[in-house]
Design a protein around this motif. Structure first.
Motif, PDB file in Angstrom:
ATOM      1  N   LYS A 344       0.847  -1.188   0.000  1.00  0.00           N
ATOM      2  CA  LYS A 344       0.000   0.000   0.000  1.00  0.00           C
ATOM      3  C   LYS A 344       0.883   1.239   0.000  1.00  0.00           C
ATOM      4  O   LYS A 344       2.105   1.159   0.172  1.00  0.00           O
ATOM      5  CB  LYS A 344      -0.933   0.012   1.207  1.00  0.00           C
ATOM      6  N   LEU A 345       0.256   2.397  -0.185  1.00  0.00           N
ATOM      7  CA  LEU A 345       0.950   3.679  -0.197  1.00  0.00           C
ATOM      8  C   LEU A 345       0.364   4.591   0.863  1.00  0.00           C
ATOM      9  O   LEU A 345      -0.848   4.587   1.095  1.00  0.00           O
ATOM     10  CB  LEU A 345       0.811   4.372  -1.562  1.00  0.00           C
ATOM     11  N   THR A 346       1.220   5.370   1.500  1.00  0.00           N
ATOM     12  CA  THR A 346       0.762   6.473   2.341  1.00  0.00           C
ATOM     13  C   THR A 346       1.364   7.758   1.792  1.00  0.00           C
ATOM     14  O   THR A 346       2.399   7.739   1.119  1.00  0.00           O
ATOM     15  CB  THR A 346       1.170   6.285   3.808  1.00  0.00           C
ATOM     16  N   VAL A 347       0.718   8.873   2.078  1.00  0.00           N
ATOM     17  CA  VAL A 347       1.101  10.160   1.491  1.00  0.00           C
ATOM     18  C   VAL A 347       2.059  10.903   2.407  1.00  0.00           C
ATOM     19  O   VAL A 347       1.804  11.055   3.602  1.00  0.00           O
ATOM     20  CB  VAL A 347      -0.151  11.015   1.216  1.00  0.00           C
ATOM     21  N   GLU A 358       4.958   7.034   0.170  1.00  0.00           N
ATOM     22  CA  GLU A 358       5.862   6.049   0.742  1.00  0.00           C
ATOM     23  C   GLU A 358       5.271   4.662   0.537  1.00  0.00           C
ATOM     24  O   GLU A 358       4.059   4.455   0.714  1.00  0.00           O
ATOM     25  CB  GLU A 358       6.064   6.326   2.237  1.00  0.00           C
ATOM     26  N   LEU A 359       6.122   3.696   0.171  1.00  0.00           N
ATOM     27  CA  LEU A 359       5.683   2.328  -0.078  1.00  0.00           C
ATOM     28  C   LEU A 359       5.702   1.524   1.215  1.00  0.00           C
ATOM     29  O   LEU A 359       6.602   1.682   2.043  1.00  0.00           O
ATOM     30  CB  LEU A 359       6.596   1.647  -1.099  1.00  0.00           C
ATOM     31  N   HIS A 360       4.724   0.624   1.356  1.00  0.00           N
ATOM     32  CA  HIS A 360       4.667  -0.269   2.503  1.00  0.00           C
ATOM     33  C   HIS A 360       4.325  -1.673   2.029  1.00  0.00           C
ATOM     34  O   HIS A 360       3.393  -1.864   1.250  1.00  0.00           O
ATOM     35  CB  HIS A 360       3.596   0.199   3.508  1.00  0.00           C
ATOM     36  N   GLY A 361       5.079  -2.662   2.513  1.00  0.00           N
ATOM     37  CA  GLY A 361       4.733  -4.057   2.263  1.00  0.00           C
ATOM     38  C   GLY A 361       4.975  -4.541   0.861  1.00  0.00           C
ATOM     39  O   GLY A 361       4.348  -5.513   0.427  1.00  0.00           O
ATOM     40  N   VAL A 362       5.868  -3.906   0.120  1.00  0.00           N
ATOM     41  CA  VAL A 362       6.160  -4.338  -1.242  1.00  0.00           C
ATOM     42  C   VAL A 362       7.621  -4.054  -1.537  1.00  0.00           C
ATOM     43  O   VAL A 362       8.192  -3.065  -1.045  1.00  0.00           O
ATOM     44  CB  VAL A 362       5.249  -3.612  -2.258  1.00  0.00           C
TER      45      VAL A 362
END
Length: 680
Positions: A344-347, A358-362
């Motif tokens: 997922k992505l957060t801003v 920002e990238l998460h879990g990939v």
């Protein structure tokens, strides 16, 4: 011509295809394929690649998409006379094998041209665009054969859409500059037309009375068209080239859809993934750009491309799309819900049209290329709901509370003073009523949405809540800094645009009667509010750019009575910023008349109705409140996701409608339209 760009995209997109190459079947697709190299008139320069393009298109449809041979009609060279081209389009209209909304493709490769219309024709500009049939300039039945004007093609396409639905794709690999130049193996697909066009040309297409026809915009600019979607090889001021025996545009298009997979591309994303074509800026025009190629399938939800800029990851979505620092996005390998990444992505930061994420879990090595779709816009955007203290709403209350537990960013149960949506039980009946607690809407006189839904239909009520969330999100989305007004030019404040809202009436002074601003052209827009009486009067508007820069206008109609959001104007989709596709500095566009595209519309309050199952009831209206929202940007963006249908089914309100680096800004203009029942 395959570029490294296409090949790299294919590595990602091909991985999500669940069908082997050649196994795709488009049995409901019907096509008319036209290609002309050899023209009958010796003064018309022959082409080298139009017939090859037409054959390549047919082979792709037949061999790659498994379109039945019987569904494809091909007109090559001497088969592509003026009468045969018109007959071919009419045969699609009358074909009993084509059911409504079956995909239809019309492909044309050959010469294009432009000419001065007869003085009695109802053309907005000094030139009209035309395609050149094989027998152009020859004599037939004692008359000279002329080109086929864009106005005539527009009427044929409108008739086709009325008969078979609007799932029509038109691909034009020609241009209309009239240069007719050649350079070795490179040729321009255009000729100069010195012939005078007779006033009665195509009277059999137009009809003897045009009272019910809408003026067709020139230059194939059907920007608001609901009848078809246009893929054009270039802008009207550019040349469509052919090189080494093939059309540059058609070859690039076929290579792109073959490599990336037709099932992975919408018309809008296709344009973005085409390789760069020197001197040509292909464009996509029409309302249904998020439909997947040659199918009935519409793209689910908004998807935004993720790119890498240095060490940062940049998402092609910003505050104009409703993004906040609290927003979160699911990650996808392609613009398709079946291609989900595990991450997922957060801003991190939000710009006007892009955001740093920002990238998460990939694994970062896997992206980009990738796409993201919003899963949350943050708690600040949550819809505040008030449910009256009535035990009949207990089941609904419990369901909403469960929704809040899993998605606290979407809904909040609030007290009446803070709520944005009030849901109550209608007297002693088993129906729910809805009210938008919006101060501006209430000031304009609308206190209750004129629909009631059976309490047994909780799914419908949830759809109303979801529609209200999106309605509020996009209606209330405005830039934090309203600094577009002077487009970087110092000086006193002025409105970035002016909006002239006017009545339209039939013009009887020329052969082709149409709608145009009424005599005097009074501007009904008074301080961003229009007050009108319900009836059959047709309306249009004109938007004028007051800034010193180029603007991209996106016009939507928000209907507070039924929660629908309709798109009224969208600039063409191009790969790069294209000033030819924008609202020029000091220039203007018209919507509902003239060359801006789209049909004129009327505003009418609605009578009492109920659906066949008696689950949705519409109360008689005395008042209708709508907002035209104009979103202005200084670079092209994708805002197609804003449109939404009413959650109340068929009982809805009817608004009948017939590469330079740019400063990254946006602004909105809101015009209220208040429609009252006659006599109030």
């Amino acid at each position: 011509m395959q570029s490294q760009e296409i090949i790299s995209q294919a590595r990602t997109l091909s991985s999500i295809s669940n069908q082997p190459a050649g196994a795709k079947h488009f049995g409901s697709l019907f096509a008319l394929i036209i290609g002309i190299d050899e023209y009958a008139a010796p003064e018309v320069a022959p082409l080298l690649g139009a017939v090859a393009d037409a054959r390549a298109m047919k082979c792709y449809l037949r061999d790659k998409l498994c379109v039945p041979e019987a569904n494809i009609r091909t007109l090559l060279d001497t088969q592509a006379t003026r009468s045969d081209i018109i007959k071919g389009i009419r045969e699609l209209t009358n074909n009993p094998s084509i059911t409504r909304n079956d995909p239809i493709l019309i492909f044309y490769a050959g010469h294009g041209t432009e000419a001065t219309p007869p003085k009695d024709w109802d053309a907005e500009q000094s030139k009209i665009e035309m395609i050149v049939p094989q027998d152009y300039r020859m004599m037939k039945d004692g008359k000279r054969v002329h080109c086929i004007p864009d106005l005539s093609i527009g009427i044929l396409l409108e008739d086709l859409a009325n008969a078979k639905g609007n799932n029509i794709t038109v691909i034009l690999d020609c241009c209309h500059s009239g240069s007719g130049t050649r350079d070795g193996h490179r040729r321009v697909r255009s000729v100069k037309d010195s012939e005078d066009i007779p006033n009665d040309l195509d009277i059999d297409i137009w009809g003897t009375s045009m009272a019910n026809r809408v003026k067709i915009p020139p230059e194939f600019k059907y920007l608001g068209s609901a009848s078809h979607l246009l893929l054009a090889a270039c802008a009207s001021n550019q040349s469509a080239m052919e090189n080494n025996g093939r059309g540059v545009f058609t070859q690039a298009l076929l290579e792109t859809i073959t490599t990336l997979g037709v099932e992975n591309l919408t018309y809008a994303t296709l344009i973005k993934h085409l390789p760069d074509l020197p001197g040509q800026q292909p464009r996509c025009e029409g309302r249904h750009r998020n439909r997947f190629l040659f199918t009935k399938k519409i793209q689910d939800g908004p998807f935004y491309e993720l790119k890498k800029s240095g060490e940062a990851y940049v998402l092609e979505a910003g505050s104009v799309h409703g993004v906040t620092k609290e927003a979160e996005f699911a990650l996808y390998k392609a613009a398709d819900i079946h291609s989900k990444h595990p991450g997922k992505l957060t801003v991190l930061s939000v710009g006007s049209t892009t955001s740093t994420v920002e990238l998460h879990g990939v694994d970062p090595v896997e992206v980009p290329p990738a796409f993201a779709s919003p899963t949350s816009f943050g708690k600040a955007k949550a819809l505040r709901i008030y449910l009256s203290d009535n035990r009949k709403l207990d089941s609904l209350r419990y369901r909403i509370q469960r929704e809040i537990e899993s998605r606290p960013d979407l809904y909040i149960l609030a007290n009446p003073e803070e709520a944005q949506l009030h849901i109550q039980v209608h007297d002693h009946e088993e129906t729910a009523t809805f009210a938008l607690a919006n101060a501006l809407v209430q000031t304009l006189g609308l206190t209750q949405i004129p629909f009631r839904v059976s309490l047994r239909e909780e799914d419908v009520i949830i759809k109303v809540i979801e529609a209200t969330y999106a309605f509020n999100l996009y209606l209330n989305n405005h830039p934090a800094n309203l600094d577009i007004e002077n487009h970087g030019v110092k000086g006193s404040y002025q409105e970035p645009v002016s909006i002239h809202f006017t009545k339209l009436e039939k013009q009887e002074g020329n052969r082709w009667s149409s709608l145009a601003p009424a005599a005097g052209g009074e501007n009904l827009n008074k301080n961003n509010q229009v007050d009108i009486v319900s009836g059959d009067t047709r309306y249009g508007l004109k938007i004028t750019n007051n800034t010193e820069g180029y603007l991209y206008p996106y016009l939507f109609l928000f209907n507070c009575n039924d929660l629908s959001i309709a798109s009224f104007y969208t600039p063409p989709t191009t790969k790069y910023a294209d000033r030819d596709a924008s609202l020029q500095k000091g220039g203007s566009i018209t919507v509902g008349y003239g060359d801006g595209g789209g049909r004129p519309w009327r505003h009418m309050v609605q009578p009492a109705q109920q659906d066949a199952r008696e689950t949705i009831v519409r109360d008689e209206e005395d008042l209708q409140v709508e907002f035209f929202k104009l979103i202005l940007t200084t670079k092209p963006v994708d805002l197609s996701f804003i449109e939404q249908h009413t959650p109340f089914g068929k009982l809805h309100n009817r608004v009948d409608r017939g590469s330079a680096e740019l400063v990254d800004k946006w602004e909105t203009v809101l015009v209220a339209v208040v429609v009252k029942r006659q006599g109030l």
